[in-house]
Enzyme design. Structure first.
Site, PDB file in Angstrom:
ATOM      1  N   ARG A   1     -18.431  84.847  46.185  1.00 52.34           N
ATOM      2  CA  ARG A   1     -19.740  83.919  46.885  1.00 52.34           C
ATOM      3  C   ARG A   1     -20.362  83.408  48.183  1.00 52.34           C
ATOM      4  NH1 ARG A   1     -18.153  78.604  50.919  1.00 52.34           N
ATOM      5  NH2 ARG A   1     -19.478  80.427  52.534  1.00 52.34           N
TER       6      ARG A   1
ATOM      7  N   HIS B   1      -8.374  76.740  47.741  1.00 52.80           N
ATOM      8  CA  HIS B   1      -9.153  76.808  48.792  1.00 52.80           C
ATOM      9  C   HIS B   1      -8.162  78.153  50.071  1.00 52.80           C
ATOM     10  CE1 HIS B   1     -11.100  74.754  52.642  1.00 52.80           C
ATOM     11  NE2 HIS B   1     -12.193  75.760  51.973  1.00 52.80           N
TER      12      HIS B   1
ATOM     13  N   GLU C   1      -9.573  81.675  46.339  1.00 51.01           N
ATOM     14  CA  GLU C   1     -10.514  82.217  47.506  1.00 51.01           C
ATOM     15  C   GLU C   1     -10.152  82.948  49.077  1.00 51.01           C
ATOM     16  OE1 GLU C   1     -11.743  78.802  49.745  1.00 51.01           O
ATOM     17  OE2 GLU C   1     -13.963  79.539  50.312  1.00 51.01           O
TER      18      GLU C   1
ATOM     19  N   ARG D   1     -10.044  72.690  43.496  1.00 54.70           N
ATOM     20  CA  ARG D   1     -10.233  73.649  44.625  1.00 54.70           C
ATOM     21  C   ARG D   1      -8.982  73.158  45.796  1.00 54.70           C
ATOM     22  NH1 ARG D   1     -11.840  77.317  46.224  1.00 54.70           N
ATOM     23  NH2 ARG D   1     -13.219  77.264  47.699  1.00 54.70           N
TER      24      ARG D   1
ATOM     25  N   ASN E   1      -8.217  72.104  60.335  1.00 58.24           N
ATOM     26  CA  ASN E   1      -9.282  72.739  60.736  1.00 58.24           C
ATOM     27  C   ASN E   1      -9.837  71.453  61.319  1.00 58.24           C
ATOM     28  OD1 ASN E   1     -10.711  74.742  61.848  1.00 58.24           O
ATOM     29  ND2 ASN E   1     -11.975  75.098  60.082  1.00 58.24           N
TER      30      ASN E   1
ATOM     31  N   ASP F   1      -9.386  79.071  57.470  1.00 60.81           N
ATOM     32  CA  ASP F   1      -8.239  78.600  58.357  1.00 60.81           C
ATOM     33  C   ASP F   1      -6.844  77.322  57.561  1.00 60.81           C
ATOM     34  OD1 ASP F   1     -11.397  77.224  57.665  1.00 60.81           O
ATOM     35  OD2 ASP F   1     -10.302  75.427  56.564  1.00 60.81           O
TER      36      ASP F   1
ATOM     37  N   HIS G   1     -16.454  86.002  50.141  1.00 61.77           N
ATOM     38  CA  HIS G   1     -17.982  85.164  51.299  1.00 61.77           C
ATOM     39  C   HIS G   1     -18.756  86.611  51.524  1.00 61.77           C
ATOM     40  CE1 HIS G   1     -16.401  80.986  52.541  1.00 61.77           C
ATOM     41  NE2 HIS G   1     -15.317  81.960  51.297  1.00 61.77           N
TER      42      HIS G   1
ATOM     43  N   TRP H   1     -20.694  66.115  54.593  1.00 65.12           N
ATOM     44  CA  TRP H   1     -20.374  67.067  54.907  1.00 65.12           C
ATOM     45  C   TRP H   1     -20.196  66.992  52.821  1.00 65.12           C
ATOM     46  CZ3 TRP H   1     -19.518  71.361  55.806  1.00 65.12           C
ATOM     47  CH2 TRP H   1     -19.441  72.021  57.288  1.00 65.12           C
TER      48      TRP H   1
ATOM     49  N   ASP I   1     -21.924  77.517  47.195  1.00 73.04           N
ATOM     50  CA  ASP I   1     -21.049  76.051  47.507  1.00 73.04           C
ATOM     51  C   ASP I   1     -22.316  74.904  48.384  1.00 73.04           C
ATOM     52  OD1 ASP I   1     -19.497  74.888  49.318  1.00 73.04           O
ATOM     53  OD2 ASP I   1     -18.144  76.418  49.666  1.00 73.04           O
TER      54      ASP I   1
HETATM   55  C1  GCO Z   1     -15.028  77.556  51.487  1.00 76.13           C
HETATM   56  C2  GCO Z   1     -15.296  75.935  52.307  1.00 76.13           C
HETATM   57  C3  GCO Z   1     -14.996  76.121  53.811  1.00 76.13           C
HETATM   58  C4  GCO Z   1     -14.348  74.917  54.219  1.00 76.13           C
HETATM   59  C5  GCO Z   1     -13.826  75.557  55.974  1.00 76.13           C
HETATM   60  C6  GCO Z   1     -13.450  73.422  55.881  1.00 76.13           C
HETATM   61  O1  GCO Z   1     -14.428  78.359  51.720  1.00 76.13           O
HETATM   62  O2  GCO Z   1     -14.929  76.680  50.168  1.00 76.13           O
HETATM   63  O3  GCO Z   1     -15.768  75.396  51.947  1.00 76.13           O
HETATM   64  O4  GCO Z   1     -16.138  76.885  54.145  1.00 76.13           O
HETATM   65  O5  GCO Z   1     -16.087  74.142  55.211  1.00 76.13           O
HETATM   66  O6  GCO Z   1     -13.006  75.837  56.094  1.00 76.13           O
HETATM   67  O7  GCO Z   1     -12.082  73.317  56.851  1.00 76.13           O
HETATM   68 MG    MG Z   2     -15.890  75.336  50.245  1.00 72.64          MG
END
Ligand code: GCO
Ligand code: MG
Length: 405
Positions: free
Chosen positions: A149, A315, A342, A286, A39, A319, A124, A405, A213
């Site tokens: 989430r 994950h 996820e 993750r 991403n 993306d 989410h 981040w 998160d």
């Molecule tokens: C998640 C995330 C995403 C990431 C994003 C980065 O799905 O747990 O934290 O929102 O931030 O995919 O590219």
């Molecule tokens: Mg995350």
């Protein structure tokens, strides 16, 4: 019969968001697809593949997946790093896809067969305030999800990553030539989040799995405080509490809270997980199958985690393309210490570009029974969506300092 690789091509497409796909073809005409999407840095992986990996794949035996992994990791001297590992991940996924197609088996069969009937998934829910979030959670529950989430806005801030004001799904990267800038206030977040999540727990009752998160934005002691404050909410996990680099700080977090911790969407190798796993600093790994070197390497990380009763929870935001999601689901179906996948979902057009055999039903995903990964890319349609610059936002504190981040 020849499994020799005769072509390796990179495809960059942007149906709503950017994706990088890798197509490997053998002399016999078998085609394998991999995902190399990183991403906001998509073109770096595309160039790494095009300029340095595709040429040296030509003529190699597509059946030798492990050897190719070693060749691209150990063989190149410059190891690790998300660009390298995403490129290796794409090759690995494509080679597993080819092996499945040649043998007529879905990849999960090649990994030892199913150890479960279906793969638990979470999605989410986002709401700027608690009532909006409660509505979003109800909507997600109505779609069958048993794990959600939950992210809310923070009073006093104009925007919060991962939260939309209309409850619509968020898109991590915003289109444009530079990242959007957000103002972030950790203290305001810490004052708000525990109460807001407690209200959501009261709203949904005890059974729904709730996840949250923190996007790497806390100091160790803030993380410890948040984990402790959230214990009554009974979270399935609290994710990414502190920045990635210094993992020792998690000892302090662990000393203060029993809230389960999930970490690692930005980690790409087993070595980056080594301390987290062997010191039991986390409960869930993750890693994304695409970013962590493909199926071959994700399985190895899972095996290390299994020794410490740590589970895999890959994950899966928008993306991570439907090709990588397929890879993740084959691993999920065949790996004992897999916990949950996820599944953020994709806009309709993404499902048209990446036609996939995997399915969602009743809170669970299944990779399907098609040979290989079970994803075909519609290259004609993909070509209608050229790359558009898009970036994850950056966040600054109220005084203008760039924050983590
Ligand atoms: C998640 C995330 C995403 C990431 C994003 C980065 O799905 O747990 O934290 O929102 O931030 O995919 O590219
Ligand atoms: Mg995350």
């Amino acid at each position: 019969m020849s499994d020799r690789i005769v072509s390796a091509e990179v495809l960059v497409t942007s149906p709503g968001r950017n994706f990088v796909a890798l197509k490997i073809t053998t002399a016999d005409g078998a085609v394998g697809w991999g995902d190399a999407t990183l991403n906001g840095r998509e073109l770096a992986v595309a160039a790494y593949l095009r300029d340095h990996v595709c040429p040296i794949l030509l003529g190699r035996d597509a059946a030798r997946i492990e050897d190719t992994w070693q060749y691209l990791y150990r063989g190149v001297y410059w190891r690790r790093g998300p660009v390298t590992m995403a490129a290796i991940g794409a090759v690995d996924l494509a080679l597993w896809d080819i092996k499945g197609k040649i043998t007529g088996q879905p990849v999960y069969q090649l990994l030892g067969g199913a150890v479960r009937d279906r793969v638990l998934s979470y999605t989410h829910a986002t709401g700027w305030d608690v009532p909006a979030l409660a509505d979003a959670v109800d909507a997600v529950r109505a779609r069958g999800f048993r794990a959600v989430r939950v992210q809310t806005g923070v009073p006093g801030l104009d925007s919060v990553y991962g939260v939309t004001k209309d409850g619509a799904p968020y898109e991590p990267a915003g289109r444009g030539n530079a990242p959007a800038e957000e103002v972030w206030d950790t203290e305001a977040y810490l004052r708000h989040a525990p109460g807001a999540l407690a209200e959501i727990r009261t709203h949904v009752g005890p059974d729904l799995a709730l996840l949250h998160d923190a996007h790497h934005r806390l100091t160790p002691i803030q993380a410890a405080r948040l984990g402790k404050a959230l214990e009554p909410v009974d979270l399935f996990w609290l994710e990414d509490v502190t920045p990635a680099e210094n993992q020792e700080v998690l000892r302090r977090v662990r000393a203060h809270t029993t809230t389960p911790l999930a970490i690692g969407e930005v980690f790409t190798t087993i070595w980056e997980y080594q301390q987290l796993i062997t010191e039991q600093l986390i409960d869930f790994v993750r890693a994304a199958v695409s970013h962590a070197g493909g199926i071959t390497h994700l399985r190895r990380i899972a095996a290390l985690a299994e020794v410490w009763q740590i589970r895999l929870a890959p994950h899966g935001p928008s993306d991570v393309s439907p090709v990588a999601l397929a890879g993740s689901l084959h691993v999920g179906l065949a790996t004992p210490n897999f916990a949950i996948q996820e599944y953020m979902g994709y806009p309709d057009v993404v499902h048209e570009v990446f036609r996939h055999d995997w399915t969602y039903a009743d809170g669970h995903l299944h990779p399907g029974e098609a040979p290989g990964l079970g994803v075909d890319v519609d290259e004609t349609l993909a070509a209608r969506f050229p790359y558009e610059p898009a970036y994850l936002p950056v966040a600054r504190r109220r005084d203008g300092t760039l924050t983590d981040w």
